[in-house]
Design a protein around this motif. Structure first.
Motif, mmCIF file in Angstrom:
data_model
loop_
_atom_site.group_PDB
_atom_site.id
_atom_site.type_symbol
_atom_site.label_atom_id
_atom_site.label_comp_id
_atom_site.label_asym_id
_atom_site.label_seq_id
_atom_site.Cartn_x
_atom_site.Cartn_y
_atom_site.Cartn_z
ATOM 1 N N ALA A 27 0.831 -1.211 0.000
ATOM 2 C CA ALA A 27 0.000 0.000 0.000
ATOM 3 C C ALA A 27 0.862 1.256 0.000
ATOM 4 O O ALA A 27 0.533 2.242 -0.663
ATOM 5 C CB ALA A 27 -0.937 -0.009 1.201
ATOM 6 N N SER A 31 0.365 3.610 -3.194
ATOM 7 C CA SER A 31 -0.288 4.902 -2.964
ATOM 8 C C SER A 31 0.555 6.061 -3.485
ATOM 9 O O SER A 31 0.014 7.084 -3.902
ATOM 10 C CB SER A 31 -0.614 5.089 -1.484
ATOM 11 O OG SER A 31 0.568 5.158 -0.711
ATOM 12 N N MET A 94 -6.608 -3.412 -4.684
ATOM 13 C CA MET A 94 -5.789 -2.228 -4.377
ATOM 14 C C MET A 94 -5.787 -1.239 -5.533
ATOM 15 O O MET A 94 -5.955 -0.033 -5.336
ATOM 16 C CB MET A 94 -4.343 -2.638 -4.102
ATOM 17 C CG MET A 94 -4.082 -3.216 -2.756
ATOM 18 S SD MET A 94 -2.352 -3.627 -2.523
ATOM 19 C CE MET A 94 -1.592 -2.032 -2.646
ATOM 20 N N LEU A 98 -7.109 2.536 -5.717
ATOM 21 C CA LEU A 98 -6.122 3.566 -6.007
ATOM 22 C C LEU A 98 -6.526 4.426 -7.201
ATOM 23 O O LEU A 98 -6.410 5.653 -7.161
ATOM 24 C CB LEU A 98 -4.757 2.915 -6.255
ATOM 25 C CG LEU A 98 -3.586 3.836 -6.523
ATOM 26 C CD1 LEU A 98 -3.375 4.807 -5.369
ATOM 27 C CD2 LEU A 98 -2.333 3.004 -6.753
ATOM 28 N N ILE A 132 -6.819 2.054 0.395
ATOM 29 C CA ILE A 132 -6.316 0.726 0.034
ATOM 30 C C ILE A 132 -6.509 -0.235 1.205
ATOM 31 O O ILE A 132 -6.992 -1.360 1.035
ATOM 32 C CB ILE A 132 -4.840 0.796 -0.401
ATOM 33 C CG1 ILE A 132 -4.724 1.439 -1.782
ATOM 34 C CG2 ILE A 132 -4.204 -0.587 -0.397
ATOM 35 C CD1 ILE A 132 -3.307 1.766 -2.189
#
Length: 178
Positions: A27, A31, A94, A98, A132
């Motif tokens: 993550a 990110s 994820m 995102l 996430i």
């Protein structure tokens, strides 16, 4: 910022101990990707009247260095690290979270402040990382099982998007041209 940190800590604590480390790394890596398309696609705001303009405005010059191949490379890296750590299903969750956060952030930044700047990009990273974690913790099997869980998500999305859609109109209401 303290609230986001608090929420991230509690979200990480909800993961199985064996999974928390890989999720944290994946993550964290993924990110940060949100800054790349935002810098590539949005106007980077520069303040020529700020006393620290030399310090802050240099980042705007990165837009000319950020080419499509570099955007693709960063995208591949942001997808590969989670894929290696978590597998394809969690990576897909994820990446969907995102992309949603990144697109919403770009739209909001452009609509409200006319683009992005460093602090805004940093806040986007923090929100993306939290989203996430929450997306990975969600029980997606209950979304369409007849329990009506999708209605809660639709209400949440409506609650979040309606003010964003109309906020520029509110900001511009009564503004006079100089």
């Amino acid at each position: 910022m303290a609230l986001v940190l608090h929420q991230k800590l509690h979200a990480l604590a909800a993961f199985d101990l064996q999974l928390a480390g890989p999720v944290l790394i994946a993550a964290h890596c993924a990110s940060r990707w949100s800054c790349v398309p935002l810098t590539y696609c949005c106007t980077y705001i520069q303040d020529e009247e700020d006393a620290k303009k030399g310090l802050y405005n240099w980042f705007a010059q990165s837009q000319r260095l950020l080419t499509a191949p570099r955007l693709l490379f960063s995208t591949a890296t942001a997808a590969l690290v989670p894929l290696l750590l978590l597998g394809w299903q969690k990576t897909l969750i994820m990446l969907v979270a995102l992309v949603i956060v990144t697109v919403a952030s770009g739209w909001y930044g452009t609509a409200i402040i006319g683009g992005v700047l460093g602090d805004y990009l940093g806040a986007t990273i923090q929100v993306a990382e939290l989203c996430i974690y929450l997306a990975l913790l969600a029980d997606w099997s209950k979304l369409f099982d007849g329990s009506g869980a999708w209605q809660h998500i639709a209400a949440l999305l409506g609650t979040v998007t309606v003010p964003i859609m109309y906020s520029r109109r509110i900001v511009d209401f009564g503004a006079k041209e100089c």
